[in-house]
Design a protein around this motif. Structure first.
Motif, PDB file in Angstrom:
ATOM      1  N   ASP A  61      47.693  44.429  30.729  1.00 39.41           N
ATOM      2  CA  ASP A  61      48.009  44.251  32.151  1.00 39.41           C
ATOM      3  C   ASP A  61      46.863  44.801  33.006  1.00 39.41           C
ATOM      4  O   ASP A  61      46.966  45.892  33.571  1.00 39.41           O
ATOM      5  CB  ASP A  61      49.327  44.972  32.462  1.00 39.41           C
ATOM      6  CG  ASP A  61      49.810  44.771  33.882  1.00 39.41           C
ATOM      7  OD1 ASP A  61      49.182  43.991  34.635  1.00 39.41           O
ATOM      8  OD2 ASP A  61      50.820  45.389  34.257  1.00 39.41           O
ATOM      9  N   GLN A 112      45.888  44.174  35.882  1.00 37.73           N
ATOM     10  CA  GLN A 112      46.190  44.358  37.302  1.00 37.73           C
ATOM     11  C   GLN A 112      47.292  45.399  37.519  1.00 37.73           C
ATOM     12  O   GLN A 112      47.888  45.460  38.600  1.00 37.73           O
ATOM     13  CB  GLN A 112      46.614  43.023  37.917  1.00 37.73           C
ATOM     14  CG  GLN A 112      45.534  41.950  37.868  1.00 37.73           C
ATOM     15  CD  GLN A 112      44.287  42.366  38.643  1.00 37.73           C
ATOM     16  OE1 GLN A 112      44.371  42.792  39.788  1.00 37.73           O
ATOM     17  NE2 GLN A 112      43.136  42.229  38.000  1.00 37.73           N
ATOM     18  N   HIS A 153      49.562  45.472  41.297  1.00 43.06           N
ATOM     19  CA  HIS A 153      50.779  44.700  41.583  1.00 43.06           C
ATOM     20  C   HIS A 153      51.981  45.642  41.714  1.00 43.06           C
ATOM     21  O   HIS A 153      51.882  46.837  41.441  1.00 43.06           O
ATOM     22  CB  HIS A 153      51.023  43.628  40.514  1.00 43.06           C
ATOM     23  CG  HIS A 153      51.200  44.158  39.122  1.00 43.06           C
ATOM     24  ND1 HIS A 153      52.244  45.006  38.758  1.00 43.06           N
ATOM     25  CD2 HIS A 153      50.476  43.965  37.991  1.00 43.06           C
ATOM     26  CE1 HIS A 153      52.155  45.289  37.480  1.00 43.06           C
ATOM     27  NE2 HIS A 153      51.087  44.677  36.993  1.00 43.06           N
ATOM     28  N   ASP A 193      53.073  40.355  38.284  1.00 41.67           N
ATOM     29  CA  ASP A 193      51.841  39.697  38.688  1.00 41.67           C
ATOM     30  C   ASP A 193      52.195  38.255  39.048  1.00 41.67           C
ATOM     31  O   ASP A 193      52.239  37.371  38.190  1.00 41.67           O
ATOM     32  CB  ASP A 193      50.819  39.741  37.538  1.00 41.67           C
ATOM     33  CG  ASP A 193      49.436  39.254  37.958  1.00 41.67           C
ATOM     34  OD1 ASP A 193      49.356  38.468  38.927  1.00 41.67           O
ATOM     35  OD2 ASP A 193      48.447  39.637  37.309  1.00 41.67           O
ATOM     36  N   TRP A 194      52.468  38.020  40.328  1.00 43.81           N
ATOM     37  CA  TRP A 194      52.970  36.721  40.753  1.00 43.81           C
ATOM     38  C   TRP A 194      51.952  35.610  40.560  1.00 43.81           C
ATOM     39  O   TRP A 194      52.321  34.455  40.323  1.00 43.81           O
ATOM     40  CB  TRP A 194      53.421  36.779  42.218  1.00 43.81           C
ATOM     41  CG  TRP A 194      54.609  37.657  42.414  1.00 43.81           C
ATOM     42  CD1 TRP A 194      54.652  38.865  43.050  1.00 43.81           C
ATOM     43  CD2 TRP A 194      55.951  37.419  41.951  1.00 43.81           C
ATOM     44  NE1 TRP A 194      55.923  39.386  43.022  1.00 43.81           N
ATOM     45  CE2 TRP A 194      56.739  38.515  42.350  1.00 43.81           C
ATOM     46  CE3 TRP A 194      56.552  36.370  41.238  1.00 43.81           C
ATOM     47  CZ2 TRP A 194      58.099  38.601  42.060  1.00 43.81           C
ATOM     48  CZ3 TRP A 194      57.901  36.462  40.945  1.00 43.81           C
ATOM     49  CH2 TRP A 194      58.665  37.566  41.357  1.00 43.81           C
ATOM     50  N   HIS A 195      50.671  35.929  40.633  1.00 46.72           N
ATOM     51  CA  HIS A 195      49.640  34.913  40.404  1.00 46.72           C
ATOM     52  C   HIS A 195      49.719  34.392  38.970  1.00 46.72           C
ATOM     53  O   HIS A 195      49.716  33.172  38.729  1.00 46.72           O
ATOM     54  CB  HIS A 195      48.255  35.495  40.683  1.00 46.72           C
ATOM     55  CG  HIS A 195      47.128  34.547  40.403  1.00 46.72           C
ATOM     56  ND1 HIS A 195      46.843  33.467  41.217  1.00 46.72           N
ATOM     57  CD2 HIS A 195      46.226  34.501  39.378  1.00 46.72           C
ATOM     58  CE1 HIS A 195      45.822  32.804  40.719  1.00 46.72           C
ATOM     59  NE2 HIS A 195      45.427  33.404  39.601  1.00 46.72           N
ATOM     60  N   GLN A 196      49.815  35.320  38.016  1.00 45.60           N
ATOM     61  CA  GLN A 196      49.946  34.921  36.617  1.00 45.60           C
ATOM     62  C   GLN A 196      51.267  34.193  36.376  1.00 45.60           C
ATOM     63  O   GLN A 196      51.326  33.220  35.628  1.00 45.60           O
ATOM     64  CB  GLN A 196      49.857  36.153  35.710  1.00 45.60           C
ATOM     65  CG  GLN A 196      48.481  36.776  35.616  1.00 45.60           C
ATOM     66  CD  GLN A 196      47.514  35.915  34.807  1.00 45.60           C
ATOM     67  OE1 GLN A 196      47.912  35.143  33.944  1.00 45.60           O
ATOM     68  NE2 GLN A 196      46.231  36.038  35.090  1.00 45.60           N
ATOM     69  N   THR A 255      53.869  41.891  32.641  1.00 44.61           N
ATOM     70  CA  THR A 255      53.167  43.103  33.046  1.00 44.61           C
ATOM     71  C   THR A 255      53.718  44.288  32.260  1.00 44.61           C
ATOM     72  O   THR A 255      54.749  44.180  31.578  1.00 44.61           O
ATOM     73  CB  THR A 255      53.363  43.354  34.542  1.00 44.61           C
ATOM     74  OG1 THR A 255      54.768  43.555  34.785  1.00 44.61           O
ATOM     75  CG2 THR A 255      52.851  42.191  35.374  1.00 44.61           C
ATOM     76  N   TYR A 257      40.004  49.775  37.744  1.00 45.32           N
ATOM     77  CA  TYR A 257      41.316  49.243  37.396  1.00 45.32           C
ATOM     78  C   TYR A 257      42.324  50.326  36.996  1.00 45.32           C
ATOM     79  O   TYR A 257      43.516  50.037  36.898  1.00 45.32           O
ATOM     80  CB  TYR A 257      41.190  48.243  36.248  1.00 45.32           C
ATOM     81  CG  TYR A 257      40.463  46.983  36.638  1.00 45.32           C
ATOM     82  CD1 TYR A 257      41.139  45.911  37.206  1.00 45.32           C
ATOM     83  CD2 TYR A 257      39.081  46.866  36.448  1.00 45.32           C
ATOM     84  CE1 TYR A 257      40.471  44.750  37.586  1.00 45.32           C
ATOM     85  CE2 TYR A 257      38.406  45.720  36.824  1.00 45.32           C
ATOM     86  CZ  TYR A 257      39.110  44.662  37.383  1.00 45.32           C
ATOM     87  OH  TYR A 257      38.450  43.524  37.748  1.00 45.32           O
TER      88      TYR A 257
END
Length: 233
Positions: free
Chosen positions: A80, A82, A86, A90-93, A112, A227
């Motif tokens: 994960d 990100q 988030h 992770d809404w993009h994924q 995630t 990160y």
């Protein structure tokens, strides 16, 4: 309708069943609040299954400070990337996975660390839209209530790393005969890449494919500075 059937479908029985279902659904959210307390050491549904089946398990809870940063970095960059950015999902994924599904293509993972933690604590293994639908709000709730450090601490203490082997300390001892605090960069990367399937991906006896993946995770972990600031900022 016979008297027996009237008893089976009586309003009081239906009411009790509905109350039981609602209580079962709400219980994980109450436990999320309870698990905020740092001295509480949650167990996973897989651990419960091992206890019920009399198989037993090995899990030795350790605080996040007693786990090598090498493992934290490797797991984050493998599972994960990100995590710090988030709010549990992770809404993009996730949108990419939904689109792939609608297009009839094979889907990639979008879970995630909060989602995996919620699944480990409250749900079951296997891929289904029902489980995923339950997992999403639990992950959002956990990320809202717990700090990022607490999420990572719980995750690394309930993750499965072999048959009956749970948590970073038991995994480090089982696979490499060292405490979790002493894991090297390579050992941490091997543990991280084994997480998706720790039964076939054995960190202590890695196949060529696992070794290759661990090299990729090592490189990502070395460049993970920005990160992981929510853990080591």
């Amino acid at each position: 309708m016979t008297e027996r059937r009237r008893q089976l479908f009586s309003p009081s029985l239906i009411r009790r069943i509905l109350i039981g279902v609602v209580a079962l659904v709400l219980l994980p959210y109450l436990l999320i609040i309870f698990y905020v307390l740092p001295f509480i050491h949650p167990i996973s549904t897989l651990m419960v299954a091992d206890l019920v089946s009399f198989r037993g398990y090995d899990r030795r809870w350790v605080s996040l400070d007693q786990i090598s940063p090498n493992l934290v970095r490797s797991v984050m960059m493998s599972e994960d990337g990100q995590f710090c950015f988030h709010a549990g999902v992770d809404w993009h994924q996730m949108r990419g996975v939904v689109q792939d599904t609608l297009d009839g293509e094979s889907t990639r993972g979008a879970s995630t660390i909060p989602m995996q933690t919620a699944k480990n604590l409250f749900l079951w293994n296997g891929r289904s839209f029902i489980r995923k639908g339950m997992e999403l709000p639990l992950a959002l709730g956990a990320d809202l209530v717990w700090s990022k450090r607490r999420i990572m601490e719980i995750y690394l203490n309930v993750a499965e790393w072999g048959p009956g082997i749970y948590g970073a300390e038991a995994a480090a001892q089982y696979h490499f005969k060292v405490p979790a605090s002493k894991l090297t960069v390579r050992q941490a990367a091997l543990l991280a890449v084994s997480l998706p399937n720790p039964i076939t991906r054995v960190a202590g006896k890695p196949s060529r494919g696992v070794q290759r993946l661990s090299g990729v995770v090592e490189r990502r972990a070395r460049g993970s500075g920005e990160y992981i600031k929510c853990i080591y900022g």
